[in-house]
Motif scaffolding. Structure first.
Motif, mmCIF file in Angstrom:
data_model
loop_
_atom_site.group_PDB
_atom_site.id
_atom_site.type_symbol
_atom_site.label_atom_id
_atom_site.label_comp_id
_atom_site.label_asym_id
_atom_site.label_seq_id
_atom_site.Cartn_x
_atom_site.Cartn_y
_atom_site.Cartn_z
ATOM 1 N N VAL A 128 5.519 -13.262 41.620
ATOM 2 C CA VAL A 128 5.623 -12.092 40.741
ATOM 3 C C VAL A 128 6.744 -11.227 41.306
ATOM 4 C CG1 VAL A 128 4.407 -10.191 39.621
ATOM 5 C CG2 VAL A 128 3.125 -12.216 40.348
ATOM 6 N N ALA A 181 2.871 -4.234 48.902
ATOM 7 C CA ALA A 181 1.448 -4.129 48.601
ATOM 8 C C ALA A 181 0.608 -4.500 49.824
ATOM 9 C CB ALA A 181 1.087 -5.016 47.409
ATOM 10 N N SER A 238 -3.254 -11.327 50.304
ATOM 11 C CA SER A 238 -2.724 -10.202 51.086
ATOM 12 C C SER A 238 -3.836 -9.251 51.525
ATOM 13 C CB SER A 238 -1.676 -9.441 50.276
ATOM 14 O OG SER A 238 -2.234 -8.966 49.068
ATOM 15 N N GLY A 287 -5.173 -7.738 37.770
ATOM 16 C CA GLY A 287 -3.995 -8.598 37.651
ATOM 17 C C GLY A 287 -3.990 -9.705 38.690
ATOM 18 N N ALA A 305 -1.425 -4.581 42.441
ATOM 19 C CA ALA A 305 -0.026 -4.758 42.874
ATOM 20 C C ALA A 305 0.936 -4.742 41.679
ATOM 21 C CB ALA A 305 0.127 -6.036 43.682
HETATM 22 C C1 PLP Z 1 2.272 -9.606 45.112
HETATM 23 C C2 PLP Z 1 0.869 -9.228 45.257
HETATM 24 C C3 PLP Z 1 0.376 -8.737 46.474
HETATM 25 C C4 PLP Z 1 1.209 -8.656 47.725
HETATM 26 O O1 PLP Z 1 2.351 -7.897 47.503
HETATM 27 P P1 PLP Z 1 3.517 -7.773 48.574
HETATM 28 O O2 PLP Z 1 4.342 -6.675 48.015
HETATM 29 O O3 PLP Z 1 4.209 -9.107 48.566
HETATM 30 O O4 PLP Z 1 2.929 -7.474 49.888
HETATM 31 C C5 PLP Z 1 -0.934 -8.332 46.512
HETATM 32 N N1 PLP Z 1 -1.731 -8.434 45.430
HETATM 33 C C6 PLP Z 1 -1.298 -8.912 44.255
HETATM 34 C C7 PLP Z 1 -2.229 -8.982 43.095
HETATM 35 C C8 PLP Z 1 0.028 -9.323 44.121
HETATM 36 O O5 PLP Z 1 0.477 -9.781 42.955
#
Ligand code: PLP
Length: 483
Positions: free
Chosen positions: A84, A144, A189, A239, A268
């Motif tokens: 994404v 995120a 994450s 999402g 995110a």
């Molecule tokens: C991309 C994403 C993350 C992590 O985001 P980063 O900016 O790469 O640390 C966490 N949760 C969701 C739902 C995401 O799409």
């Protein structure tokens, strides 16, 4: 050429080279391949020994641009649907350059009232954009993941206080394991943030109704009841990265109220559903959360790195990250904020600038229009897949992610995962369009995410064209060999 001081009179010369390259690069983004493997050999030109004598700023920047503009993955262009990944709006890009130009020390009010003031402003604007209460605290983070670290560090500060412990000062020793519950929609994450914070990524328990990961609310409530009043952390997700699926955040907030928990929400990219009346219901209840994560470098289309953490009780971030007690760090007074005590970073760049600029440039309406265009493009792609005899939609299109696989006639079902994996590799090798493969509900799938401001319907049509160009030869191989 030696000391940089020798370039003091022409300090902007290397920048002018970047500007001169930027026009053709940006104008060509729509036409070039996302990645051209035929120029990967250029990477070797980055090597060589550390120079004793420098070649000077202009020469080194010419070299960087010559290699970089060709060998880069052009992920800020319109056809990078892998992961994404947003692009950078014109205003956000220029403001990001300005952040480097001004090179602000953005953690302390005293070192940059400009950066600190602007951070306060953009956090207020973002809360307004997402429908979060103005009373929430917040801080800008690199991502995120680091926003999760921020929100979950606040959560565990709250949790440890419930056990009579000051975790910021004394650590976790003597405390029981921290219960963290979520649905199967949880992003890795969140586990990484728990890993960083010392709780262990596998301590997170998920409660799912089925293999989509959808929340099993009754099972979750059962687990909370089993805690007998001990505090717990709930993680809600808006999402999911294969299906765009979301947890019922309002129902989680009800459980939080009933059982005394901390509710953390990962939005995110999904939090941007709040921008459109068509999808805003997916974010219902987020305003009741205790901490909320979102990204700027995804659906806001500001350059990397950009994340946001919002925390309901604005006192928690400084309890989790402050208390340095050193005399050379002055404390901000009266309305002035030192953001370096509100999140995991100390020294940090002025990442408020691109957010401020894109929101000034395009406003609530411009960003809503972009989100709705992406919803339309995703819906269009979903319809084309549903109509196609050789493609299969694997999840309803709820947001800007489309989950599907290639399923041409003649290939046995048990070879389809292999076929889609091979097709995914062939797509990246081709380079015209990027989309990643993953496993969703036990099947190999594509899951293009449409969040880039440049993307049009033609770009997703090209994705299908290229898949159908590359697919039949691979299918013939697998269909034939299965006898
Ligand atoms: C991309 C994403 C993350 C992590 O985001 P980063 O900016 O790469 O640390 C966490 N949760 C969701 C739902 C995401 O799409």
């Amino acid at each position: 050429m030696g000391d940089p001081l020798s370039e003091i009179a022409g300090a902007a010369t290397p920048l002018e080279l970047v500007l001169r390259a930027a026009g053709p690069y940006l104008d060509g983004l729509g036409d070039r391949k996302v990645h051209d493997r035929s120029v990967d050999g250029l990477l070797a030109e980055l090597d060589g020994p550390l120079p004793d004598e420098g070649e000077g700023g202009p020469e080194s920047i010419e070299r960087l641009l010559g290699i970089g503009t060709r060998a880069a993955t052009h992920s800020s262009g319109p056809r990078f649907f892998h992961l994404v990944v947003g692009g950078a709006t014109p205003a956000a890009m220029a403001a990001d350059w300005t952040a480097s130009l001004l090179d602000q020390v953005s953690g302390l009010w005293v070192s940059s009232p400009l950066a600190a003031h602007m951070e306060t402003t953009v956090l207020r604007w973002l809360k307004d954009l997402f429908g979060l209460p103005a009373s929430f605290g917040g801080v800008l983070t690199p991502s995120a993941t680091l926003a999760h670290v921020t929100g979950l560090a606040c959560a565990r500060t709250w949790w440890a206080e419930r056990h009579g412990a000051d975790v910021a000062s004394q650590g976790l020793a003597g405390l029981p394991p921290m219960p963290v519950f979520s649905s199967g929609l949880v992003h890795p994450s969140t586990r990484k943030a728990l890993q960083i914070l010392g709780h262990g990524r596998d301590t997170l328990r998920t409660f799912s109704r089925d293999d989509t990961g959808a929340l099993d609310l009754a099972a979750l409530e059962g687990a909370l009841a089993d805690l007998d009043g001990a505090p717990a952390i709930l993680v809600g997700n808006v999402g999911e990265v294969h299906s765009g699926d979301s947890d019922p955040i309002g129902a989680l907030a009800d459980l939080r109220d009933r059982y005394g928990c901390w509710l953390h929400v990962d939005g995110a990219f999904g939090l941007f559903a709040a921008l459109s009346p068509r999808t805003a219901h997916l974010t219902d209840g987020v305003a009741r959360a205790d901490s909320v994560t979102a990204d700027g470098h995804k659906w806001l289309n500001v350059p990397y790195e950009s994340g946001f953490s919002f925390v309901r009780d604005a006192a928690f971030p400084s309890r989790a990250f402050g208390g340095w007690g050193v005399s050379y760090l002055p404390e901000a007074a009266g309305g002035q904020v030192d953001y370096n005590v509100l999140g995991p970073e100390s020294s940090r760049r002025a990442r408020a600038l691109p957010i401020w600029a894109t929101l000034r440039a395009y406003g609530r309406e411009g960003h809503r229009a972009m989100v709705e265009r992406h919803l339309d493009i995703a819906a269009h792609l979903g319809r084309r897949i549903e109509e196609a005899p050789d493609l299969e939609l694997r999840a309803p299109v709820r947001l800007s992610i489309v989950c599907f696989r290639y399923r041409p006639p003649g290939v046995p079902d048990d070879r389809l995962d292999e076929l889609n994996a091979l097709l995914g590799e062939a797509l990246l090798a081709d380079g015209r369009v990027y989309a990643g493969t993953s496993t969703y509900r036990g099947r190999k799938v594509f899951r293009p995410a449409i969040v880039n401001w440049r993307t049009t319907t033609d770009d997703v049509d090209l994705l299908l064209d290229v898949l159908r160009e590359l697919g039949p030869a691979l299918a013939a191989r697998l269909g034939g060999s299965s006898g």
